[in-house]
Motif scaffolding. Structure first.
Motif, short mmCIF file in Angstrom:
data_model
loop_
_atom_site.label_atom_id
_atom_site.label_comp_id
_atom_site.label_asym_id
_atom_site.label_seq_id
_atom_site.Cartn_x
_atom_site.Cartn_y
_atom_site.Cartn_z
N LEU A 49 -5.93 -6.59 -3.19
CA LEU A 49 -5.62 -6.46 -4.61
C LEU A 49 -4.88 -5.16 -4.91
O LEU A 49 -3.94 -5.13 -5.72
N LEU A 50 -5.28 -4.06 -4.26
CA LEU A 50 -4.60 -2.78 -4.47
C LEU A 50 -3.17 -2.82 -3.93
O LEU A 50 -2.25 -2.29 -4.55
N ALA A 51 -2.99 -3.44 -2.76
CA ALA A 51 -1.65 -3.59 -2.22
C ALA A 51 -0.79 -4.44 -3.14
O ALA A 51 0.41 -4.17 -3.34
N LEU A 52 -1.39 -5.47 -3.74
CA LEU A 52 -0.66 -6.32 -4.68
C LEU A 52 -0.28 -5.54 -5.93
O LEU A 52 0.84 -5.68 -6.46
N LEU A 53 -1.20 -4.72 -6.44
CA LEU A 53 -0.92 -3.90 -7.61
C LEU A 53 0.27 -2.97 -7.36
O LEU A 53 1.20 -2.88 -8.17
N ALA A 54 0.24 -2.28 -6.21
CA ALA A 54 1.35 -1.38 -5.88
C ALA A 54 2.67 -2.14 -5.75
O ALA A 54 3.71 -1.69 -6.22
N THR A 55 2.62 -3.32 -5.15
CA THR A 55 3.83 -4.12 -4.96
C THR A 55 4.43 -4.55 -6.29
O THR A 55 5.65 -4.47 -6.49
N VAL A 56 3.58 -5.00 -7.22
CA VAL A 56 4.08 -5.44 -8.53
C VAL A 56 4.69 -4.27 -9.30
O VAL A 56 5.77 -4.38 -9.89
N VAL A 57 4.01 -3.11 -9.28
CA VAL A 57 4.53 -1.94 -10.00
C VAL A 57 5.84 -1.47 -9.38
O VAL A 57 6.80 -1.14 -10.11
N PHE A 274 -1.18 5.80 -5.13
CA PHE A 274 -2.62 5.90 -4.91
C PHE A 274 -3.18 4.54 -4.48
O PHE A 274 -3.99 4.46 -3.55
N ALA A 275 -2.76 3.47 -5.17
CA ALA A 275 -3.24 2.13 -4.82
C ALA A 275 -2.81 1.74 -3.40
O ALA A 275 -3.60 1.18 -2.63
N TRP A 276 -1.57 2.05 -3.03
CA TRP A 276 -1.07 1.70 -1.70
C TRP A 276 -1.81 2.47 -0.61
O TRP A 276 -2.20 1.90 0.41
N ASN A 277 -1.99 3.77 -0.82
CA ASN A 277 -2.70 4.57 0.18
C ASN A 277 -4.13 4.07 0.38
O ASN A 277 -4.64 4.00 1.50
N ARG A 278 -4.79 3.72 -0.72
CA ARG A 278 -6.16 3.22 -0.63
C ARG A 278 -6.18 1.85 0.06
O ARG A 278 -7.09 1.55 0.84
N ALA A 279 -5.18 1.02 -0.23
CA ALA A 279 -5.11 -0.30 0.40
C ALA A 279 -4.97 -0.18 1.91
O ALA A 279 -5.63 -0.91 2.66
N ILE A 280 -4.14 0.73 2.37
CA ILE A 280 -3.94 0.91 3.81
C ILE A 280 -5.23 1.42 4.46
O ILE A 280 -5.57 1.02 5.58
N ALA A 281 -5.97 2.27 3.75
CA ALA A 281 -7.24 2.74 4.29
C ALA A 281 -8.24 1.60 4.44
O ALA A 281 -9.09 1.62 5.34
N LEU A 282 -8.13 0.58 3.59
CA LEU A 282 -9.09 -0.53 3.61
C LEU A 282 -8.68 -1.65 4.56
O LEU A 282 -9.53 -2.22 5.25
N ILE A 283 -7.39 -2.01 4.59
CA ILE A 283 -6.98 -3.19 5.34
C ILE A 283 -5.91 -2.91 6.39
O ILE A 283 -5.55 -3.81 7.15
N GLY A 284 -5.40 -1.67 6.46
CA GLY A 284 -4.40 -1.35 7.47
C GLY A 284 -2.98 -1.59 6.99
O GLY A 284 -2.74 -2.39 6.07
N ALA A 285 -2.03 -0.92 7.63
CA ALA A 285 -0.64 -1.00 7.20
C ALA A 285 -0.03 -2.37 7.44
O ALA A 285 0.78 -2.86 6.65
#
Length: 332
Positions: A49-57, A274-285
């Motif tokens: 969801l965080l990766a999706l948020l960053a992508t949309v923004v 911030f959302a993208w960095n947190r997403a990578i910490a959770l699910i990987g690049a």
């Protein structure tokens, strides 16, 4: 009587040991049947969801960047973007940054490298590309970055798995069809411009930044890291900004320039990074990169809503492929 007592004690001991053994076996069986904790699944879902948020923004930022290209020189736009971003983040990140100043000094080389690729270089390339290419092309070309992210992950020893690879290839096919206007075999109708080449360089820079995030020290606070990269990125851009200001002059401060700068500074920089960095910490690049394939879909939808461009049947089919690939590769 002592012999009888001894035999009684031995019998009771044997019964006790038997009961303990049966209890341990029951506990082991219960533990085996007990479902795995859901925290990992919740973390993976939050990461997507965080990766999706960053992508949309970020998809909206391509429209804003293209809108600024004719009125604000690229280096000046990027410099003020990060000044606005660090001002937005500072009230929340100043305290953890001060607490972790010794840790940041110890890892300053890593933080400076992340600032170079993710803050200074990537965004300058994007704004430079906006001078000679469309927002739609920018979004589609940036879809190449997840392929590079997956390559970095594989070089780092990460197993991508058959399902994730299949999803990756499906999304790649959708992007290629979208770029080629629905044709892989015929002559593509998309002519590459200098701006398109700048965007390919931006995709490489962003993928490198995303790969670097996997090496971020776990004890380094996310907000402190973010604010530090913003400050270092702005400092790296300061000499180029001064040169641009002396050669090209400043830009008019109007609603048409301040509005897009606020969007890319607050949302595309502070919130999305911030959302993208947190997403990578959770699910990987690699997995976050697959979600990033939604960017050309988002850009196409924004273009249809804001610019009145028709998507067409071929474009809708490409979106189905991209969405299907993302879902397949991101699922647990």
């Amino acid at each position: 009587m002592s012999l009888i007592a001894t035999e009684k004690t031995a019998t009771e001991k044997t019964a006790t040991e038997k009961t303990a053994t049966e209890k341990n076996a029951a506990e082991k069986e219960t533990a085996t049947e007990r479902p795995a904790p859901a925290s990992n699944h919740r973390g993976a879902g939050l990461g997507v969801l965080l990766a999706l948020l960053a992508t949309v923004v970020w998809s909206g930022s391509f429209v804003a960047t293209r809108d600024m290209a004719d009125s604000i020189p690229p280096v000046q736009a990027v410099f003020w973007r990060w000044i606005i971003a660090l001002l937005a983040v500072a009230p929340f990140a100043a305290r953890p940054l001060w607490r972790q100043r010794a840790l940041i000094r110890r890892h300053l080389g890593f933080v400076a490298l992340a600032s170079l690729f993710g803050v200074a270089l990537y965004n300058t390339l994007v704004h430079q590309a906006g001078l000679t290419t469309s927002a739609g092309n920018m979004g589609m070309i940036m879809a190449a970055s997840p392929v590079i992210m997956a390559g970095y992950a594989r070089l780092g020893g990460e197993r991508l798995g058959a399902r994730r690879l299949l999803g990756l290839l499906t999304a790649v096919l959708g992007v290629l069809l979208l770029v080629g206007k629905g044709s892989l075999t015929g002559s593509p109708t998309l002519d590459l411009t200098p701006g398109d080449l700048w965007m390919f360089a931006a995709a490489l820079s962003f993928a490198t930044y995303s790969a670097l995030l996997k090496r971020k020290p776990a004890e380094l606070d996310g907000l402190a890291f973010l604010l530090t990269t913003f400050v270092l990125g702005a400092l790296m851009l300061a000499p180029a900004y001064a040169i641009s200001l002396s050669v090209q002059g400043g830009f008019p401060v109007t609603a048409g320039t301040v509005g897009p700068l606020l969007y890319v500074g607050v949302f595309s920089s502070a919130v999305a990074f911030f959302a993208w960095n947190r997403a990578i910490a959770l699910i990987g690049a690699a997995r976050a990169g697959v979600v990033y394939y939604l960017q050309p879909v988002c850009v196409a939808l924004l273009s249809a809503l804001l610019l009145g461009e028709r998507l067409g049947l071929a474009g809708a089919g490409c979106m189905v492929l991209i969405l299907g690939g993302v879902a397949l590769s991101s699922a647990r």
